[in-house]
Design a protein around this motif. Structure first.
Motif, PDB file in Angstrom:
ATOM      1  N   LYS A  20       0.973  -1.126  -0.006  1.00  0.00           N
ATOM      2  CA  LYS A  20      -0.176   0.031   0.038  1.00  0.00           C
ATOM      3  C   LYS A  20       0.864   1.297  -0.120  1.00  0.00           C
ATOM      4  N   LEU A  21       2.141   1.245   0.760  1.00  0.00           N
ATOM      5  CA  LEU A  21       2.728   2.544   1.032  1.00  0.00           C
ATOM      6  C   LEU A  21       3.457   2.788  -0.329  1.00  0.00           C
ATOM      7  N   LEU A  22       4.036   1.857  -1.210  1.00  0.00           N
ATOM      8  CA  LEU A  22       4.569   1.832  -2.404  1.00  0.00           C
ATOM      9  C   LEU A  22       3.584   2.430  -3.519  1.00  0.00           C
ATOM     10  N   LEU A  23       2.477   1.857  -3.509  1.00  0.00           N
ATOM     11  CA  LEU A  23       1.270   2.400  -4.461  1.00  0.00           C
ATOM     12  C   LEU A  23       0.989   3.644  -4.309  1.00  0.00           C
ATOM     13  N   SER A  24       1.039   4.142  -2.897  1.00  0.00           N
ATOM     14  CA  SER A  24       0.792   5.532  -2.595  1.00  0.00           C
ATOM     15  C   SER A  24       1.977   6.258  -3.137  1.00  0.00           C
ATOM     16  N   PHE A  25       3.115   5.829  -2.801  1.00  0.00           N
ATOM     17  CA  PHE A  25       4.286   6.848  -3.242  1.00  0.00           C
ATOM     18  C   PHE A  25       4.277   7.044  -4.577  1.00  0.00           C
ATOM     19  N   LEU A  26       3.794   5.904  -5.458  1.00  0.00           N
ATOM     20  CA  LEU A  26       3.974   5.991  -6.950  1.00  0.00           C
ATOM     21  C   LEU A  26       2.611   6.670  -7.375  1.00  0.00           C
ATOM     22  N   LYS A  27       1.702   6.703  -6.429  1.00  0.00           N
ATOM     23  CA  LYS A  27       0.413   7.239  -7.109  1.00  0.00           C
ATOM     24  C   LYS A  27      -0.299   6.342  -8.129  1.00  0.00           C
ATOM     25  N   ASP A  51      21.767   7.791   0.667  1.00  0.00           N
ATOM     26  CA  ASP A  51      20.991   9.115   0.861  1.00  0.00           C
ATOM     27  C   ASP A  51      19.645   8.966   0.105  1.00  0.00           C
ATOM     28  N   SER A  52      19.169   7.784  -0.353  1.00  0.00           N
ATOM     29  CA  SER A  52      17.915   7.989  -0.993  1.00  0.00           C
ATOM     30  C   SER A  52      16.974   6.812  -0.585  1.00  0.00           C
ATOM     31  N   LEU A  53      15.740   6.889  -0.730  1.00  0.00           N
ATOM     32  CA  LEU A  53      14.728   5.708  -0.309  1.00  0.00           C
ATOM     33  C   LEU A  53      14.748   4.586  -1.554  1.00  0.00           C
ATOM     34  N   THR A  54      15.047   3.464  -0.951  1.00  0.00           N
ATOM     35  CA  THR A  54      14.557   2.393  -1.799  1.00  0.00           C
ATOM     36  C   THR A  54      13.772   1.144  -1.533  1.00  0.00           C
ATOM     37  N   LEU A  55      13.526   0.264  -2.047  1.00  0.00           N
ATOM     38  CA  LEU A  55      12.587  -0.575  -1.748  1.00  0.00           C
ATOM     39  C   LEU A  55      13.240  -1.286  -0.132  1.00  0.00           C
ATOM     40  N   ALA A  56      14.273  -1.228   0.160  1.00  0.00           N
ATOM     41  CA  ALA A  56      14.996  -1.844   1.025  1.00  0.00           C
ATOM     42  C   ALA A  56      14.204  -1.254   2.437  1.00  0.00           C
ATOM     43  N   ASP A  57      14.286   0.252   2.110  1.00  0.00           N
ATOM     44  CA  ASP A  57      13.636   0.805   3.325  1.00  0.00           C
ATOM     45  C   ASP A  57      11.945   0.745   3.440  1.00  0.00           C
ATOM     46  N   ILE A  58      11.358   0.775   2.154  1.00  0.00           N
ATOM     47  CA  ILE A  58      10.013   0.370   2.409  1.00  0.00           C
ATOM     48  C   ILE A  58       9.809  -0.789   2.932  1.00  0.00           C
ATOM     49  N   ARG A  75      12.010  10.156   8.699  1.00  0.00           N
ATOM     50  CA  ARG A  75      12.406  10.521   7.216  1.00  0.00           C
ATOM     51  C   ARG A  75      11.512   9.736   6.119  1.00  0.00           C
ATOM     52  N   VAL A  76      11.041   8.801   6.487  1.00  0.00           N
ATOM     53  CA  VAL A  76      10.027   8.044   5.494  1.00  0.00           C
ATOM     54  C   VAL A  76       8.781   8.577   5.679  1.00  0.00           C
ATOM     55  N   GLN A  77       8.469   8.977   6.679  1.00  0.00           N
ATOM     56  CA  GLN A  77       7.209   9.532   6.820  1.00  0.00           C
ATOM     57  C   GLN A  77       7.023  11.052   6.298  1.00  0.00           C
ATOM     58  N   GLN A  78       8.095  11.638   6.005  1.00  0.00           N
ATOM     59  CA  GLN A  78       8.133  13.008   5.570  1.00  0.00           C
ATOM     60  C   GLN A  78       8.216  12.653   3.836  1.00  0.00           C
ATOM     61  N   GLN A  79       8.113  11.542   3.334  1.00  0.00           N
ATOM     62  CA  GLN A  79       8.123  11.338   1.913  1.00  0.00           C
ATOM     63  C   GLN A  79       6.886  11.790   1.269  1.00  0.00           C
ATOM     64  N   PRO A  80       6.782  12.616   0.214  1.00  0.00           N
ATOM     65  CA  PRO A  80       5.566  12.692  -0.589  1.00  0.00           C
ATOM     66  C   PRO A  80       4.588  11.586  -0.713  1.00  0.00           C
ATOM     67  N   ASN A  81       3.509  11.791  -0.539  1.00  0.00           N
ATOM     68  CA  ASN A  81       2.338  10.670  -0.877  1.00  0.00           C
ATOM     69  C   ASN A  81       2.388   9.571   0.249  1.00  0.00           C
ATOM     70  N   TYR A  82       3.232   9.741   1.387  1.00  0.00           N
ATOM     71  CA  TYR A  82       3.291   8.993   2.457  1.00  0.00           C
ATOM     72  C   TYR A  82       1.920   8.568   2.846  1.00  0.00           C
ATOM     73  N   ILE A  83       1.481   7.232   3.063  1.00  0.00           N
ATOM     74  CA  ILE A  83       0.294   7.033   3.970  1.00  0.00           C
ATOM     75  C   ILE A  83       0.669   6.127   5.096  1.00  0.00           C
ATOM     76  N   ALA A  84      -0.077   6.326   6.166  1.00  0.00           N
ATOM     77  CA  ALA A  84      -0.062   5.624   7.442  1.00  0.00           C
ATOM     78  C   ALA A  84      -0.683   4.343   7.449  1.00  0.00           C
ATOM     79  N   MET A  85      -0.219   3.534   8.282  1.00  0.00           N
ATOM     80  CA  MET A  85      -0.771   2.209   8.458  1.00  0.00           C
ATOM     81  C   MET A  85      -2.092   2.338   8.907  1.00  0.00           C
ATOM     82  N   ASN A  86      -2.428   3.096   9.963  1.00  0.00           N
ATOM     83  CA  ASN A  86      -3.917   3.311  10.331  1.00  0.00           C
ATOM     84  C   ASN A  86      -4.681   4.183   9.495  1.00  0.00           C
ATOM     85  N   ALA A  87      -4.386   4.561   8.304  1.00  0.00           N
ATOM     86  CA  ALA A  87      -5.160   5.264   7.323  1.00  0.00           C
ATOM     87  C   ALA A  87      -6.401   4.276   6.619  1.00  0.00           C
ATOM     88  N   SER A  88      -7.466   4.872   6.619  1.00  0.00           N
ATOM     89  CA  SER A  88      -8.644   4.192   6.158  1.00  0.00           C
ATOM     90  C   SER A  88      -8.672   3.729   4.636  1.00  0.00           C
TER      91      SER A  88
END
Length: 200
Positions: free
Chosen positions: A16-23, A152-159, A187-200
């Protein structure tokens, strides 16, 4: 496209997080594992292994296994390094997540959060604590001098590792002991299009 999963499951949430990041547009279908919804004939037709997440693509092809799903959607995006060695290091962390991290952190969390720490699993829960702290210490050391697991950049390892790490306290692991992990989570939570685990 449909995604079958439970947002409280780290393996599903990472998708869900990756799909949100990628819109990437999709329909989320909640699956209740405690009510054996992964064991129905309909579900087992999609994934005979009876596990979530499951992705059904627009052309009806099916994908299972969370990190394989991440790889599919992140292809040709900045979340997968182009450098051959860096890409291997990314997969190294993702294998670490499934074979070392998840069996400790996620299982302890499941026993506590999902099952309510039943007495018949208390010994197992307690045995998971030292190993889980060893795993978190490895991540803490890796994040000591860099913002993300590969640099210095977010990858699938972090996700992949963020999903269960940021809620490790729900498995009895005190994240305040790991300041570099806490900063990494922020830092992960500050990424554009971040969605929280408890989001509906």
């Amino acid at each position: 496209m449909k995604v079958f999963g439970d947002m409280q499951s780290g393996n599903c949430y990472k998708v869900k997080l990756l799909l949100s990041f990628l819109k990437i547009e999709h329909s989320w279908q909640h699956i209740d594992v405690l009510n054996a919804e992964t064991k129905t004939p309909e579900f087992l037709k999609m994934n005979p292994n009876g596990k979530i997440p499951v992705v059904v693509l627009d052309d009806a092809r099916v994908l299972t296994e969370s990190n394989a799903i991440l790889g599919y959607f992140a292809e040709n995006t900045p979340f997968i390094p182009t450098d051959r060695y860096a890409k291997a290091k990314m997969y190294e962390w993702m294998f670490f997540e499934q074979y070392s991290h998840e069996p400790c952190i996620a299982v302890a969390r499941f026993i506590n959060k999902y099952l309510g720490l039943p007495e018949d699993r208390l010994v197992e829960y307690q045995r998971l604590q030292p190993k889980g702290h060893q795993i978190l210490a490895i991540m803490e050391q890796a994040l000591h001098q860099r913002d993300y697991l590969l640099g210095d950049s977010l990858t699938l390892a972090d996700i992949s590792l963020y999903a269960y790490t940021h809620v490790a306290d729900e498995g009895g692991f005190d994240l305040s002991l790991y300041p570099h992990i806490v900063a990494w989570c922020a830092r992960v939570q500050q990424q554009p299009n971040y969605i929280a685990m408890n989001a509906s």
